[in-house]
Design a protein around this motif. Structure first.
Motif, PDB file in Angstrom:
ATOM      1  N   ARG A 351     -29.988  22.711  11.209  1.00  0.00           N
ATOM      2  CA  ARG A 351     -29.792  22.065   9.910  1.00  0.00           C
ATOM      3  C   ARG A 351     -30.214  22.990   8.772  1.00  0.00           C
ATOM      4  O   ARG A 351     -29.563  23.043   7.722  1.00  0.00           O
ATOM      5  CB  ARG A 351     -30.569  20.750   9.867  1.00  0.00           C
ATOM      6  CG  ARG A 351     -30.097  19.746  10.912  1.00  0.00           C
ATOM      7  CD  ARG A 351     -30.832  18.422  10.828  1.00  0.00           C
ATOM      8  NE  ARG A 351     -30.422  17.540  11.917  1.00  0.00           N
ATOM      9  CZ  ARG A 351     -30.699  16.243  11.974  1.00  0.00           C
ATOM     10  NH1 ARG A 351     -31.395  15.672  11.005  1.00  0.00           N
ATOM     11  NH2 ARG A 351     -30.298  15.513  13.002  1.00  0.00           N
ATOM     12  N   GLU A 354     -27.552  25.542   8.220  1.00  0.00           N
ATOM     13  CA  GLU A 354     -26.420  25.001   7.472  1.00  0.00           C
ATOM     14  C   GLU A 354     -26.723  25.012   5.968  1.00  0.00           C
ATOM     15  O   GLU A 354     -25.865  25.354   5.148  1.00  0.00           O
ATOM     16  CB  GLU A 354     -26.111  23.580   7.940  1.00  0.00           C
ATOM     17  CG  GLU A 354     -25.450  23.515   9.305  1.00  0.00           C
ATOM     18  CD  GLU A 354     -24.140  24.289   9.351  1.00  0.00           C
ATOM     19  OE1 GLU A 354     -23.339  24.169   8.397  1.00  0.00           O
ATOM     20  OE2 GLU A 354     -23.933  25.037  10.325  1.00  0.00           O
ATOM     21  N   ILE A 390     -33.407  14.800   6.573  1.00  0.00           N
ATOM     22  CA  ILE A 390     -32.894  15.994   7.244  1.00  0.00           C
ATOM     23  C   ILE A 390     -33.700  16.311   8.505  1.00  0.00           C
ATOM     24  O   ILE A 390     -33.230  17.007   9.398  1.00  0.00           O
ATOM     25  CB  ILE A 390     -32.906  17.182   6.258  1.00  0.00           C
ATOM     26  CG1 ILE A 390     -31.985  16.869   5.062  1.00  0.00           C
ATOM     27  CG2 ILE A 390     -32.465  18.474   6.911  1.00  0.00           C
ATOM     28  CD1 ILE A 390     -32.063  17.862   3.925  1.00  0.00           C
TER      29      ILE A 390
END
Length: 527
Positions: A351, A354, A390
């Motif tokens: 994550r 990204e 997240i």
């Protein structure tokens, strides 16, 4: 000269006294485990490296009785605004509104040297912990019975100590990791950046943004973070051909800071060139030796999770070591450390990568396409996303099934108490817990007895006020509806919560709780 005697035996030896090692030593010392912690440096590094922590980590500091003292060096993390190739807002992260799910501000900035000093002073005062500084690990051996560490102090004197288990918290160039042959897997992120910390003055403050900013600009991606007080941090990507050594000089740092400030606006506190990597250990354990923190993983800094990840590592590991030392666990339990933390680190690093790809796009056309896609995905109007959304749950390991809520962090509500509202952990402790919104009297007596054998039973019953602290049963109403919302969201009425505050399993009825307890008893018996 060190007072450490040759051939002394410990339960756990920790190599590295940074934040991860200090938290591990504090948790072990709190439980009375005979612990040695060594570090080659004699003093806390006096400049900041980590700058962010979250409510999960503050909950650990609360467990150690240090949350109020450490809070003096923390402030809420401001929102982070992402600006695209043409200067438009493309993304916004912030914290959730109160009531806070874990009882603390979900995302914070902090002053690392001061927090480390608090942790070290706390550890040094624990009777079962021996702290030896100025000690370098020269050799590490292990057999079926123990691990042996050959230490050399900064005067050249060598000693050998023994421990049932060893935790390597000794950083990215870990001697412990190398000694047992653990290697790192490259998750394919490699970027050269300059990190600059500045103590800003009032004149400079007036020039700067009022929120933290990610400048997702193809020409030079960079990050601006508002730290505690007058501390401001810039993370600035280096361009092809730029000399990292020069950029980390005062002249080099000011050459890129001039977009925002000049030397008249503040004083450089720290500047350093780094290559941001994404690395994770292929194994987290070799026999009696474990690695944690930067020794086990490194990730780009875009969510400020580096130190948090290390603390999560040792919190996960320490309760399993304690159980094993008490004869309540074995190899399967200890192996679950690497299974759980390895998967979690990989998921979070993916994550973060990204986000890094969003920030670091260097092609102007692709950057504009990225901006358009983000704005379109938001329906044309940028909505604030909670930072903590997240963070992934645990996905593998000592968990019961795959029900909603399993593997997530269990909330820490404020409970009504005769002496005022109290956070749940202060009433119920931090061992195994069953938390339910069913009244205690409604549970079958046999079920109540089984729950109390597991640990603490917390019944959040409307109208009840907790008056007894430290008993097997805590009954209290909550103050803010945090648990009620959690139970409703996950369609359950009870949860078994692990000592690291992650949810082992959930149950929708009292009967289902009995089945879950069967699974817990069978599962823990095999580990």
């Amino acid at each position: 000269m060190s007072g450490l005697q040759d051939n002394v035996q410990f339960d756990v030896a920790i190599v590295g006294f940074g934040p991860s090692g200090a938290v591990a030593a504090a948790l072990l010392g709190q439980a009375g485990v005979r612990t040695l912690v060594v570090d080659r440096s004699r003093a806390v590094y006096d400049r900041p490296r980590a700058i962010a922590l979250d409510h999960e980590i503050m909950r650990v500091f609360q467990q150690l009785g240090l949350d109020e003292e450490i809070s003096r060096y923390c402030e809420p993390f401001t929102p982070s605004e992402y600006y695209g190739a043409d200067g438009q807002l493309i993304k916004r992260l912030a914290t959730v509104a109160p009531p806070y799910p874990l009882g603390h501000t979900p995302s914070m900035v902090f002053t690392q040297p001061e927090v480390e000093r608090v942790l070290r002073a706390h550890v040094a005062a624990l009777p079962s912990v021996t702290v030896e500084l100025g000690q370098r690990l020269a050799a590490l051996r292990q057999d079926a019975d123990q691990a042996s560490l050959q230490l050399m102090d900064d005067e050249g004197l060598q000693r050998t100590v023994h421990a049932s288990y060893v935790i390597g918290c000794d950083g990215a160039s870990s001697t412990v990791r190398d000694a047992v042959g653990i290697t790192l897997e490259d998750l394919e992120f490699d970027e050269p950046w300059l990190v600059v910390d500045v103590q800003i003055n009032e004149h400079g403050l007036a020039k700067l943004p009022k929120t933290s900013v990610q400048y997702c600009e193809p020409a030079r991606p960079c990050t601006y973070v508002i730290g505690p007080g007058m501390h401001r941090r810039w993370e600035i990507s280096l361009l092809p051909g730029e000399d990292p050594a020069y950029m980390a000089s005062e002249e080099g740092a000011w050459s890129v800071l001039r977009r925002w400030i000049t030397p008249e606006d503040g004083a450089l506190w720290r500047q350093a060139s780094y290559r941001f990597h994404a690395l994770v250990a292929r194994e987290w354990r070799n026999g009696r030796v474990f690695i944690a923190g930067d020794a086990a993983h490194q990730q780009p800094p875009f969510l400020g999770q580096g130190m948090c990840q290390g603390v999560r590592d040792v919190v996960n590991l320490v309760w399993k070591l304690r159980s094993t030392l008490e004869g309540k666990g074995g190899n399967a339990l200890l192996d679950s450390y690497g299974v759980e933390r390895g998967a979690h680190v990989r998921s979070l690093t993916s994550r973060i990568k990204e986000i890094g790809r969003v920030i670091c796009e260097r092609d102007p056309q692709r950057a504009r396409e990225r901006d358009a896609a983000l704005i379109a995905a938001a329906g044309g109007e940028i909505r604030t996303v909670a930072r903590q959304d997240i963070i992934p749950p645990l996905e593998r390991g000592l968990l019961a099934g795959e029900g909603s809520g399993v593997g997530t962090l269990f909330p820490q509500p404020r409970l009504q108490h005769a002496h005022g509202a109290q956070l749940m952990d202060k009433l119920a402790g931090c061992g195994w817990r069953v938390v339910t919104n069913l009244p205690v009297w409604s549970l079958p007596p046999a079920l109540s007895t089984r729950v109390e054998a597991l640990g603490t039973l917390v019944s959040v019953a409307p109208g009840a006020v907790a008056v007894d602290v430290g008993h097997a049963v805590v009954g209290a109403a909550e103050c803010d509806g945090v648990l009620a919302a959690w139970f409703a969201r996950h369609q359950c009425c009870a949860a078994i919560v692990r000592p690291d505050h992650y949810v082992y399993g959930v149950a929708a009825t009292g009967e289902a709780l009995a089945v879950l307890l069967d699974e817990w008893e069978a599962g823990t018996a095999t580990v």
